[in-house]
Design an enzyme around this catalytic site. Structure first.
Site, PDB file in Angstrom:
ATOM      1  N   ASN A  75      42.766  29.125  53.927  1.00 39.40           N
ATOM      2  CA  ASN A  75      42.578  30.167  54.940  1.00 39.40           C
ATOM      3  C   ASN A  75      41.348  29.820  55.779  1.00 39.40           C
ATOM      4  O   ASN A  75      40.217  29.905  55.293  1.00 39.40           O
ATOM      5  CB  ASN A  75      42.395  31.521  54.230  1.00 39.40           C
ATOM      6  N   CYS A 135      39.821  37.282  60.462  1.00 43.14           N
ATOM      7  CA  CYS A 135      41.022  36.423  60.428  1.00 43.14           C
ATOM      8  C   CYS A 135      41.983  36.715  61.586  1.00 43.14           C
ATOM      9  O   CYS A 135      42.832  35.882  61.897  1.00 43.14           O
ATOM     10  CB  CYS A 135      41.746  36.581  59.100  1.00 43.14           C
ATOM     11  N   HIS A 191      48.921  33.671  60.781  1.00 41.64           N
ATOM     12  CA  HIS A 191      47.632  33.396  60.143  1.00 41.64           C
ATOM     13  C   HIS A 191      47.921  32.916  58.720  1.00 41.64           C
ATOM     14  O   HIS A 191      48.768  33.475  58.020  1.00 41.64           O
ATOM     15  CB  HIS A 191      46.786  34.667  60.124  1.00 41.64           C
TER      16      HIS A 191
HETATM   17  N1  ACO Z   1      41.590  31.307  38.959  1.00 39.75           N
HETATM   18  C1  ACO Z   1      42.051  31.826  37.820  1.00 39.75           C
HETATM   19  N2  ACO Z   1      42.138  33.157  37.626  1.00 39.75           N
HETATM   20  C2  ACO Z   1      41.749  33.971  38.634  1.00 39.75           C
HETATM   21  C3  ACO Z   1      41.250  33.460  39.851  1.00 39.75           C
HETATM   22  C4  ACO Z   1      41.178  32.078  39.998  1.00 39.75           C
HETATM   23  N3  ACO Z   1      40.725  31.502  41.125  1.00 39.75           N
HETATM   24  N4  ACO Z   1      40.955  34.516  40.659  1.00 39.75           N
HETATM   25  C5  ACO Z   1      41.243  35.628  39.969  1.00 39.75           C
HETATM   26  N5  ACO Z   1      41.729  35.305  38.757  1.00 39.75           N
HETATM   27  C6  ACO Z   1      42.170  36.196  37.687  1.00 39.75           C
HETATM   28  C7  ACO Z   1      41.584  37.588  37.813  1.00 39.75           C
HETATM   29  O1  ACO Z   1      40.278  37.647  37.265  1.00 39.75           O
HETATM   30  C8  ACO Z   1      42.582  38.395  37.035  1.00 39.75           C
HETATM   31  O2  ACO Z   1      42.308  38.251  35.671  1.00 39.75           O
HETATM   32  P1  ACO Z   1      42.477  39.489  34.654  1.00 39.75           P
HETATM   33  O3  ACO Z   1      43.935  39.840  34.711  1.00 39.75           O
HETATM   34  O4  ACO Z   1      42.053  38.913  33.354  1.00 39.75           O
HETATM   35  O5  ACO Z   1      41.602  40.573  35.178  1.00 39.75           O
HETATM   36  C9  ACO Z   1      43.918  37.717  37.316  1.00 39.75           C
HETATM   37  O6  ACO Z   1      43.580  36.398  37.796  1.00 39.75           O
HETATM   38  C10 ACO Z   1      44.751  38.432  38.360  1.00 39.75           C
HETATM   39  O7  ACO Z   1      43.930  38.793  39.465  1.00 39.75           O
HETATM   40  P2  ACO Z   1      44.527  39.454  40.766  1.00 39.75           P
HETATM   41  O8  ACO Z   1      43.414  39.632  41.744  1.00 39.75           O
HETATM   42  O9  ACO Z   1      45.327  40.661  40.434  1.00 39.75           O
HETATM   43  O10 ACO Z   1      45.523  38.279  41.251  1.00 39.75           O
HETATM   44  P3  ACO Z   1      46.516  38.275  42.436  1.00 39.75           P
HETATM   45  O11 ACO Z   1      47.873  37.915  41.969  1.00 39.75           O
HETATM   46  O12 ACO Z   1      46.395  39.506  43.293  1.00 39.75           O
HETATM   47  O13 ACO Z   1      46.007  37.029  43.285  1.00 39.75           O
HETATM   48  C11 ACO Z   1      44.746  36.661  45.297  1.00 39.75           C
HETATM   49  C12 ACO Z   1      44.698  37.033  43.824  1.00 39.75           C
HETATM   50  C13 ACO Z   1      45.271  35.246  45.405  1.00 39.75           C
HETATM   51  C14 ACO Z   1      43.370  36.756  45.872  1.00 39.75           C
HETATM   52  C15 ACO Z   1      45.709  37.632  46.031  1.00 39.75           C
HETATM   53  O14 ACO Z   1      45.416  38.957  45.707  1.00 39.75           O
HETATM   54  C16 ACO Z   1      45.650  37.461  47.511  1.00 39.75           C
HETATM   55  O15 ACO Z   1      45.966  36.430  48.049  1.00 39.75           O
HETATM   56  N6  ACO Z   1      45.261  38.520  48.242  1.00 39.75           N
HETATM   57  C17 ACO Z   1      45.159  38.461  49.677  1.00 39.75           C
HETATM   58  C18 ACO Z   1      43.766  38.250  50.013  1.00 39.75           C
HETATM   59  C19 ACO Z   1      43.565  37.327  51.167  1.00 39.75           C
HETATM   60  O16 ACO Z   1      44.353  36.460  51.489  1.00 39.75           O
HETATM   61  N7  ACO Z   1      42.433  37.540  51.782  1.00 39.75           N
HETATM   62  C20 ACO Z   1      42.005  36.685  52.843  1.00 39.75           C
HETATM   63  C21 ACO Z   1      41.460  37.454  53.959  1.00 39.75           C
HETATM   64  S1  ACO Z   1      42.571  38.650  54.529  1.00 39.75           S
HETATM   65  C22 ACO Z   1      43.782  37.763  55.121  1.00 39.75           C
HETATM   66  O17 ACO Z   1      43.547  36.700  55.588  1.00 39.75           O
HETATM   67  C23 ACO Z   1      45.141  38.352  55.070  1.00 39.75           C
END
Ligand code: ACO
Length: 324
Positions: free
Chosen positions: A281, A115, A251
């Site tokens: 993304n 990224c 980004h």
């Molecule tokens: N729909 C519904 N529920 C979901 C989904 C979904 N698509 N994905 C995960 N969940 C659930 C999980 O299973 C979890 O359930 P549980 O509590 O029963 O175990 C709950 O939602 C919370 O999961 P978390 O992973 O803690 O959720 P979070 O608030 O962290 O959001 C996300 C997840 C959106 C991926 C976030 O962590 C994020 O954006 N992280 C950055 C990652 C990123 O952007 N990576 C891209 C590459 S790196 C970059 O570009 C910066």
């Protein structure tokens, strides 16, 4: 004595026609429009058609950038293409772009920093132009990220999309220290964090392509911290504060990361370009795509000071400062 400086002459972008909405995804995995929008800000993303390659996307974005710059493909003697989703393992996808655009004699190669790839490509091309090795460069970020997504994994498949963006840069002699053009870069990696965001396949390891795997909440925390430190470093190195920047073009990973960085550094949110709702993304493509969108809607104007930042797998992260 004058020094060589890279100047941005034109910007272009391209998104595949097919749009995949959050509602579409909710029919594929257990998720909802509400969850995706609340946690990421994403509403929809574009997905490449079968047979539409990363090089095709890169070529479309490049043609537009060249047309806007008023520069013929034959004048281009350097292509640096940032991608994680190349057409083939080799040759470099940049060479396919070279052939399809019929650019001039020169060099074309790919850069892989996921990224953050566009910022690494920009720094690489800028260095080569400043050294006088080449005169006219295409710097491209292009991805068919949909090809490395596990479409049954709701924790990753809702985040990513396909697309490409390109900038045309030319070396020009100017007075030492004169403002304008590409000003500074700050790029970093930390290989010890690779297990938090990676693809579970590879040529040398599994002989397969693999799929994106990620510990999202851990990546999130590192993203805000690393991006903030890169932005602060480039501001400090250049004697600037957030208020000196006309536009932040980050980004586009997640609206909450954009908001977190803006809050941490006291950046006015009205000066942060966000396309995350419409693009998702798009990895290495997201910065030039966002820049292109903001130029097309006349928010970003010639002469303005832009700060771009990114963070991705590796971990890799960085920031660049330039006048458009
Ligand atoms: N729909 C519904 N529920 C979901 C989904 C979904 N698509 N994905 C995960 N969940 C659930 C999980 O299973 C979890 O359930 P549980 O509590 O029963 O175990 C709950 O939602 C919370 O999961 P978390 O992973 O803690 O959720 P979070 O608030 O962290 O959001 C996300 C997840 C959106 C991926 C976030 O962590 C994020 O954006 N992280 C950055 C990652 C990123 O952007 N990576 C891209 C590459 S790196 C970059 O570009 C910066």
């Amino acid at each position: 004595m004058s020094e060589l400086r890279s100047h941005i002459r034109g910007v272009g972008g391209y998104l595949p026609q097919h749009v995949l909405t959050n509602q579409d995804l909710a029919a594929m995995v257990e998720t909802s429009d509400d969850w995706i929008r609340e946690r990421t800000g994403i509403r929809e993303r574009h997905i490449a058609e079968e047979g539409e390659l990363t090089s095709d996307i890169a070529v479309e974005a490049s043609r537009l950038a060249l047309e806007r710059a008023g520069i013929a493909p034959g004048e281009v003697d350097l292509i640096v293409l940032a991608t994680t989703t190349p057409d083939q393992t080799f040759p470099a996808t940049a060479t396919a772009v070279q052939a399809k655009l019929a650019t001039g004699e020169g060099a074309a190669f790919d850069v892989q920093a996921v990224c953050s790839g566009f910022l690494f490509a920009l720094a690489t091309a800028d260095s080569m132009l400043r050294q006088g090795l080449f005169r006219t460069a295409l710097v491209i970020g292009a991805e068919t990220f949909s090809r490395i997504i596990d479409w049954s994994d709701r924790t990753t498949c809702v985040l990513f999309g396909d697309g490409g963006g390109a900038v045309v840069m030319q070396a020009e002699a100017g007075a030492p220290g004169a403002g304008g053009g590409v000003i500074a870069h700050h790029v970093r990696t930390d290989g010890t964090k690779s297990g938090l965001l990676y693809v579970d396949g590879g040529v040398s390891s599994t002989r397969t392509i693999g799929h994106v795997r990620m510990q999202g909440n851990k990546v999130f925390k590192h993203a805000v911290a690393n991006i903030s430190s890169a932005v602060q470093a480039i501001l400090d190195d250049n004697g600037l504060g957030p208020d000196d920047i006309d536009w932040f073009v980050p980004h586009q990973a997640n609206q909450r990361i954009l908001d977190g960085v803006a809050k941490k550094l006291a950046i006015d949110e009205d000066r942060v370009i966000s396309t995350v709702a419409e693009h998702g993304n798009t990895s290495a493509a997201s910065i030039p795509l966002a820049l292109n969108a903001a130029i097309e809607d006349h928010r970003v104007r010639p002469g303005q000071l832009i700060l771009s930042e990114a963070m991705g797998g590796g971990f890799s992260w960085g920031a660049s400062l330039f006048r458009i």
